[in-house]
Design a protein around this motif. Structure first.
Motif, PDB file in Angstrom:
ATOM      1  N   PRO A 156      -4.600   3.827  -6.903  1.00  0.00           N
ATOM      2  CA  PRO A 156      -3.967   5.199  -7.052  1.00  0.00           C
ATOM      3  C   PRO A 156      -3.618   5.564  -8.660  1.00  0.00           C
ATOM      4  O   PRO A 156      -3.343   4.599  -9.280  1.00  0.00           O
ATOM      5  CB  PRO A 156      -2.621   4.882  -6.271  1.00  0.00           C
TER       6      PRO A 156
ATOM      7  N   TRP B 171      -6.539  -0.511  -1.344  1.00  0.00           N
ATOM      8  CA  TRP B 171      -5.360   0.181  -0.997  1.00  0.00           C
ATOM      9  C   TRP B 171      -5.694   0.888   0.493  1.00  0.00           C
ATOM     10  O   TRP B 171      -5.202   2.164   0.328  1.00  0.00           O
ATOM     11  CB  TRP B 171      -5.172   0.994  -2.006  1.00  0.00           C
ATOM     12  N   LYS B 172      -6.508   0.460   1.235  1.00  0.00           N
ATOM     13  CA  LYS B 172      -6.719   1.169   2.656  1.00  0.00           C
ATOM     14  C   LYS B 172      -6.384   0.359   3.691  1.00  0.00           C
ATOM     15  O   LYS B 172      -6.700  -0.816   3.558  1.00  0.00           O
ATOM     16  CB  LYS B 172      -8.166   1.847   2.584  1.00  0.00           C
TER      17      LYS B 172
ATOM     18  N   ARG C 131       0.755   3.654  -3.158  1.00  0.00           N
ATOM     19  CA  ARG C 131       0.146   5.070  -3.206  1.00  0.00           C
ATOM     20  C   ARG C 131       1.046   5.929  -3.286  1.00  0.00           C
ATOM     21  O   ARG C 131       0.864   7.336  -3.426  1.00  0.00           O
ATOM     22  CB  ARG C 131      -0.463   5.145  -1.612  1.00  0.00           C
TER      23      ARG C 131
ATOM     24  N   GLY D 166       1.043   9.765  -5.490  1.00  0.00           N
ATOM     25  CA  GLY D 166       0.629   8.691  -6.118  1.00  0.00           C
ATOM     26  C   GLY D 166      -0.731   8.795  -7.097  1.00  0.00           C
ATOM     27  O   GLY D 166      -1.025   8.178  -7.923  1.00  0.00           O
ATOM     28  N   GLU D 167      -1.337   9.938  -6.781  1.00  0.00           N
ATOM     29  CA  GLU D 167      -2.509  10.408  -7.412  1.00  0.00           C
ATOM     30  C   GLU D 167      -2.227  11.274  -8.472  1.00  0.00           C
ATOM     31  O   GLU D 167      -2.526  11.146  -9.702  1.00  0.00           O
ATOM     32  CB  GLU D 167      -3.570  10.959  -6.563  1.00  0.00           C
TER      33      GLU D 167
ATOM     34  N   GLU E 140      -0.012   5.212 -10.430  1.00  0.00           N
ATOM     35  CA  GLU E 140       1.006   4.176 -10.090  1.00  0.00           C
ATOM     36  C   GLU E 140       1.491   3.392 -11.415  1.00  0.00           C
ATOM     37  O   GLU E 140       0.632   3.353 -12.342  1.00  0.00           O
ATOM     38  CB  GLU E 140       0.123   2.970  -9.367  1.00  0.00           C
TER      39      GLU E 140
ATOM     40  N   ARG F   9       0.346  10.259  -0.545  1.00  0.00           N
ATOM     41  CA  ARG F   9      -0.712   9.997  -1.214  1.00  0.00           C
ATOM     42  C   ARG F   9      -0.713  11.028  -2.584  1.00  0.00           C
ATOM     43  O   ARG F   9      -0.956  10.433  -3.554  1.00  0.00           O
ATOM     44  CB  ARG F   9      -1.912   9.962  -0.367  1.00  0.00           C
TER      45      ARG F   9
ATOM     46  N   MET G 138       0.819  -1.222   0.010  1.00  0.00           N
ATOM     47  CA  MET G 138       0.141  -0.064  -0.020  1.00  0.00           C
ATOM     48  C   MET G 138       0.986   1.392   0.085  1.00  0.00           C
ATOM     49  O   MET G 138       0.555   2.126  -0.824  1.00  0.00           O
ATOM     50  CB  MET G 138      -0.844  -0.181   1.107  1.00  0.00           C
TER      51      MET G 138
END
Lengths: 387, 331
Positions: free
Chosen positions: B319, B256-257, B33, B193-194, B322, B190, B29
């Protein structure tokens, strides 16, 4: 235009050769570290063992044939933008179908090969349909189908008494029947090659594999169908816009990829010298298709040579025992792949120069051949779309 | 065996096998992320397990381990984390600095790790010796707490298979959640990754963040490798039996959480354990007419995962960035 393709091919080959040399160098360093007294002899046997006798050379060809098939399987999927890590599962299921057709149903070898192809295709179809319809990542699905395939084959073999060696008079029941006693007509013909090479390993399977590689080359490079498959891998949205049925193509790619791996399993276990042993670990022949495909830059012709090379150093690696573990060869192969990931970068840099080149060509007049899509560029393209 | 002791065994074993899945999936993760696909988790686990098991054997031989068992285990866990982190640097270097294909780099590392482990085990233990046995003092028993042994439900549940890795996993899980959602670092990670371009434009160093993500995944993956070897019980045999890949599936299934990953790993482990306890659980079919029916149960976790992945894929949200090497020129 011609010169550009020449130079691009040259760079690809050069990159592979450099990776191989560095890989061998690291292997040599490991040999020195672990057992200095035998290091030089060890390197010598890696490099020369495959050519030391006609029997050893026959073994190189014998192992190269299924490697070409699994390499083609992975490479074909790469070309169409998919990562088929499930070649080993498809290979196992293919081998199983071939053996069932041969031992249980007593069919001739070419029917067994078709059965292997169908088995592999089915095992590729399921991850393909999951990707196309439900958008489940094919890497995860095919990894799970590797294990599912292995366990299913083992389960079925244990419940088919006729398939096992002990039914045919042998003592061990942890492996399938020897084809020579169960059904000699299922053995791939040798056409006198075994006498020529003076080796039991030799049969026509290497020619079958090369023939299929050429066929795949023609499909990918010379046919509209192959172009559509590659276009989907290159840019899915653009190919949908251009009227290509992307979902159908994803499934077809996985089916063909699986079929290729399945044939690989078929030709290995129909050779008459190999018996499928029931074990709980995945077969390495399928996984070795990945380095073969990467080393051969996913091109069918490159894959033939890559498979020959990997088979060659593996035969050399077996001669390393007992002074070293033969897995040193796997380290060498892994280093080669790791470096080939870099060589993509070199090619990408080169690709930027080429882009301006083709731009000029387009300005002068429409190019006869459209630029070829490649999976490694696809990621770059996606990054471009992001903004 | 009474049904309470079976139940205690079942829950205990489920937790034991959920720990490596949880740790490794959390590692995945962090990496994903931050924008790097970490398919090398399997290899990282193997390297972590290899180094920590060698450490344990070394501690055992020197007599330190028997004298201070849990301190020895803690050292092994730290070694696992450090070695996993170092190994993951190879992936980080290839995929971040050199912008190489992340799947290919990861595949290479997955091949490298088991081969290296076999070669090193041979070199350390002698020809043909492929198993590194784990010393018995690593397990936490009633003696550690000065409790008398008794055949009660809770003692069976806790002490049958209790290792320091379980405790560490719980602590790391909480840390991972806090780090990911309650700190500035987590937010920045994060964002890389976005939309790395946007992150870069507000002054976040995308390369550094991705390095951090991969290294954290290396630490967690390494500890996960040790946790798996401890759970498997038969020593380290240069393999983690596909658990790294299974952890990837857990991560995807867990969306992914952290909390869903926790649930997913317990779910997976339960189905795995049902397989190995199928003989002693009365209400499960035993397939009397089928030879080697254990394969049916071995297939079970994979079949269930497939079905779950198909059913949940509509809600699955990876994400966005990724797998895409970050290039400053694309801003």
């Amino acid at each position: 235009m011609k010169q550009y393709f020449k130079s691009k091919g040259f760079i690809t080959v050069l990159a592979s050769v450099i990776s191989i040399l560095v890989g061998l160098l690291i292997g040599f360093i490991l040999l020195i570290v672990f057992n200095p007294a035998y290091a030089l002899g060890g390197l010598g046997s890696i490099i020369t063992k495959g050519l030391s006798s006609s029997d050893k050379f026959a073994k190189v060809l014998y192992q190269a044939a299924p490697l070409i098939m699994t390499g083609l399987s992975v490479g074909f999927a790469f070309k169409t933008g998919l990562f088929n890590i499930g070649a080993t599962g498809q290979y196992t299921v293919g081998a199983f179908c071939a053996l069932v057709a041969g031992v249980q149903f007593r069919l001739p070898w070419w029917v067994c090969l078709i059965a292997a192809m169908i088995g592999g295709a089915v095992w590729g179809f399921i991850p393909g349909i999951c990707k196309a319809l439900f958008n489940v990542n094919e890497v995860i699905t095919s990894i799970m189908f590797n294990w599912l395939g292995l366990f299913m084959v083992n389960l079925l073999l244990n419940n088919m008494p006729m398939m096992l060696a002990n039914y045919w008079g042998a003592s061990n029941k942890d492996r399938t029947a020897a084809l020579a006693s169960a059904n000699p007509s299922a053995i791939i013909p040798k056409l006198g090659l075994d006498k020529l090479f003076d080796s039991n390993y030799m049969n026509i399977s290497i020619f079958i594999a090369v023939l299929i590689a050429v066929l795949i080359f023609i499909i990918l490079e010379k046919m509209t169908f192959g172009y559509e498959l590659k276009a989907c891998g290159f840019n899915k949205d653009a190919s949908i816009y251009a009227g290509i049925n992307a979902k159908r193509n994803i499934v077809l790619s996985m089916v063909i990829s699986g079929a290729l791996a399945g044939i690989g399993g078929g030709i290995y276990y129909l050779s008459g010298t190999a018996q499928y042993t029931i074990v709980k670990s995945l077969l390495s022949m399928g996984f070795n298709g990945i380095p073969v495909a990467l080393l051969g830059a996913s091109s069918p012709i490159g894959i033939i040579f890559a498979a020959l090379f990997i088979s060659y150093i593996q035969v050399g690696g077996e001669a390393l025992q007992p002074e070293y573990a033969k897995e040193i060869i796997d380290i060498i192969i892994a280093v080669i792949i790791y470096l080939s990931a870099f060589s993509l970068l070199v090619k990408n840099i080169l690709g930027k120069f080429i882009k301006t080149d083709t731009g000029n060509v387009n300005a002068e007049g429409p190019a006869k051949e459209p630029p070829k899509p490649e999976p490694e560029k696809a990621t770059e393209e996606k990054g471009g779309n992001e903004q | 065996m009474s049904w309470t002791s079976i139940l205690a065994d079942l829950i205990g074993a489920t937790i034991l096998f959920a720990v490596p899945l949880l740790l490794v999936a959390l590692g995945g993760m962090f990496s994903e992320r931050s924008g790097v696909i970490n398919i090398a988790l399997e290899g990282i686990m193997i390297v972590g397990a290899l180094c920590s098991c060698l450490t344990l054997v070394g501690l055992d031989k020197s007599g330190f381990g028997a004298a201070h068992p849990q301190l020895g285990m803690l050292i092994a866990i730290l070694v696992a984390a450090a070695s996993g982190a170092v190994f993951s640097l190879l992936l980080a270097f290839a995929s971040i600095n050199l912008r190489a294909d992340q799947t290919i780099g990861g595949t290479a590392l997955n091949m490298l790790a088991p081969a290296f482990a076999i070669v090193l085990t041979w070199a350390v233990q002698g020809q043909g010796q492929t198993t590194i046995l784990i010393p018995t003092w690593t397990r936490i028993t009633q003696d550690n707490f000065g409790i008398e042994k008794a055949d009660t439900f809770f003692q069976n549940l806790i002490f049958k298979s209790f290792y320091l890795t379980t405790v560490v996993a719980v602590i790391l899980f909480i840390c991972a959640y806090v780090l990911m959602y309650k700190t500035r670092f987590g937010l920045r990670l994060r964002s890389c990754g976005e939309h790395p371009q946007a992150a870069d434009s507000v002054g976040i160093n995308v390369f550094k963040m991705r390095y951090a993500g991969v290294i954290i995944s290396g630490c967690l993956g390494g500890i996960g490798g040790l946790a798996f070897t401890v759970a498997a019980g038969s020593g380290f045999q240069s393999s983690v039996a596909g658990y790294g890949f299974l952890a990837l599936a857990v991560m995807i299934f867990g969306n992914w959480k952290p909390f869903t990953i926790l649930g997913a790993s317990l779910f997976f482990a339960l189905f795995k354990i049902i397989g190995s306890y199928s003989d002693s659980i009365p209400f499960l079919p035993s397939f009397k007419n089928v030879n080697s029916s254990e394969y049916i149960y071995l297939m079970l976790p994979y079949v269930v995962t497939m079905i779950v992945l198909i059913l949940t894929s509509k809600h699955s949200r990876a994400p966005k960035a990724e797998g895409i090497p970050y290039d400053k020129g694309t801003r």
